[in-house]
Enzyme design. Sequence first.
Site, PDB file in Angstrom:
ATOM      1  N   GLY A 101       0.827  -1.189   0.000  1.00 57.65           N
ATOM      2  CA  GLY A 101       0.000   0.000   0.000  1.00 57.65           C
ATOM      3  C   GLY A 101       0.872   1.253   0.000  1.00 57.65           C
ATOM      4  O   GLY A 101       2.040   1.204   0.384  1.00 57.65           O
ATOM      5  N   CYS A 102       0.310   2.378  -0.407  1.00 54.18           N
ATOM      6  CA  CYS A 102       1.119   3.602  -0.530  1.00 54.18           C
ATOM      7  C   CYS A 102       1.602   4.107   0.832  1.00 54.18           C
ATOM      8  O   CYS A 102       2.807   4.273   1.051  1.00 54.18           O
ATOM      9  CB  CYS A 102       0.351   4.670  -1.288  1.00 54.18           C
ATOM     10  SG  CYS A 102      -1.288   5.063  -0.632  1.00 54.18           S
ATOM     11  N   HIS A 103       0.693   4.352   1.772  1.00 54.50           N
ATOM     12  CA  HIS A 103       1.104   4.801   3.102  1.00 54.50           C
ATOM     13  C   HIS A 103       2.022   3.769   3.756  1.00 54.50           C
ATOM     14  O   HIS A 103       3.026   4.113   4.383  1.00 54.50           O
ATOM     15  CB  HIS A 103      -0.110   5.013   4.004  1.00 54.50           C
ATOM     16  CG  HIS A 103      -1.038   6.098   3.581  1.00 54.50           C
ATOM     17  ND1 HIS A 103      -0.720   7.445   3.702  1.00 54.50           N
ATOM     18  CD2 HIS A 103      -2.290   6.056   3.060  1.00 54.50           C
ATOM     19  CE1 HIS A 103      -1.745   8.171   3.267  1.00 54.50           C
ATOM     20  NE2 HIS A 103      -2.694   7.356   2.875  1.00 54.50           N
ATOM     21  N   ALA A 104       1.654   2.502   3.589  1.00 49.45           N
ATOM     22  CA  ALA A 104       2.431   1.431   4.201  1.00 49.45           C
ATOM     23  C   ALA A 104       3.858   1.402   3.675  1.00 49.45           C
ATOM     24  O   ALA A 104       4.792   1.078   4.415  1.00 49.45           O
ATOM     25  CB  ALA A 104       1.753   0.086   3.948  1.00 49.45           C
ATOM     26  N   SER A 105       4.046   1.742   2.407  1.00 53.54           N
ATOM     27  CA  SER A 105       5.392   1.734   1.826  1.00 53.54           C
ATOM     28  C   SER A 105       6.326   2.666   2.586  1.00 53.54           C
ATOM     29  O   SER A 105       7.470   2.305   2.897  1.00 53.54           O
ATOM     30  CB  SER A 105       5.333   2.135   0.348  1.00 53.54           C
ATOM     31  OG  SER A 105       4.663   1.157  -0.414  1.00 53.54           O
TER      32      SER A 105
END
Length: 308
Positions: free
Chosen positions: A112-116
């Site tokens: 995921g974007c935030h998770a990255s």
Amino acid sequence: MTNVFIDGSVGTTGLRIHERLSKREDLTLVTLPDAVRKDPAARREAINGADIVFLCLPDAAAVEAVSMIENKNVAVIDTSTAHRVDPTWTYGFPELARKEAIAASKRIANPGCHASGFLALTEPLVRAGVLKKDAHLTCFSLTGYSGGGKKMIADYEAADRDKLLEAPRQYGIAQAHKHLPEMMRIAGLANAPVFCPIVGDFYSGMEVTVPVFARDLNGTLEDVKAVYRATYQGKLVRFVQGDGEGGFLSANAFSGRDDMEVRVSGNDDRILLIARFDNLGKGASGAAIQNMNILLGVDETTGLIIGE
């Protein structure tokens, strides 16, 4: 020639992947006419006839697509949330000591974007024993509105848009954001972070900050920097130092790019871990293409946009 099918090519991530891959001479893109784009039989045939399939679908549709696979040679890169914490899938963040696993996998879950950003900052520190596994963390993340998909893009770019869109908007306030499970599991943390995502009035870009007190570290500020230097030696994630743009750090600095910068600031008591990248690049389509490149055994930066 490698046959590639993008299931869900009309969404934001799918469109960007298609745009990038259509310029590649080493790939053949398998496409479906609009009339049968959602037809199960047509999708099944396209999926099983491809070498690599990108799933750019809602979670339920991604699970359905995987159930259609009969050809054991088909490799899947799923950009949805559906398989990110599934232990039978390989988590697709190569820089987190996962490149060899990705190269050997047929089932890759794109981060995921935030998770990255969160994982780029925390996972190496937990793995090195510098950040305590039972730390109680917070994560503050700024994102461009393109991360919300076509409807949010249309809302922000409408001529008569709501004035509330002119200011940053916090969301996910119930602490049930879909990225939280992967943020906790992949980082190896015992506690989920308090997550504060905020969407701003800019198209793309992301800035993720994890504040850390020295008491949560088994080491010092310099130990944190040493871990990042050792971990990020490639072209797509880099450890940098400096004061950004004259003491400011803009969240859209990496808009249109596929790389990421990781930096550390603060003092010996209060430390800021910061990652900047594009929510559509290293946070979505760029990461998916990087994973495909690794599967193909070509330079992982092929077809990607990297800053100096």
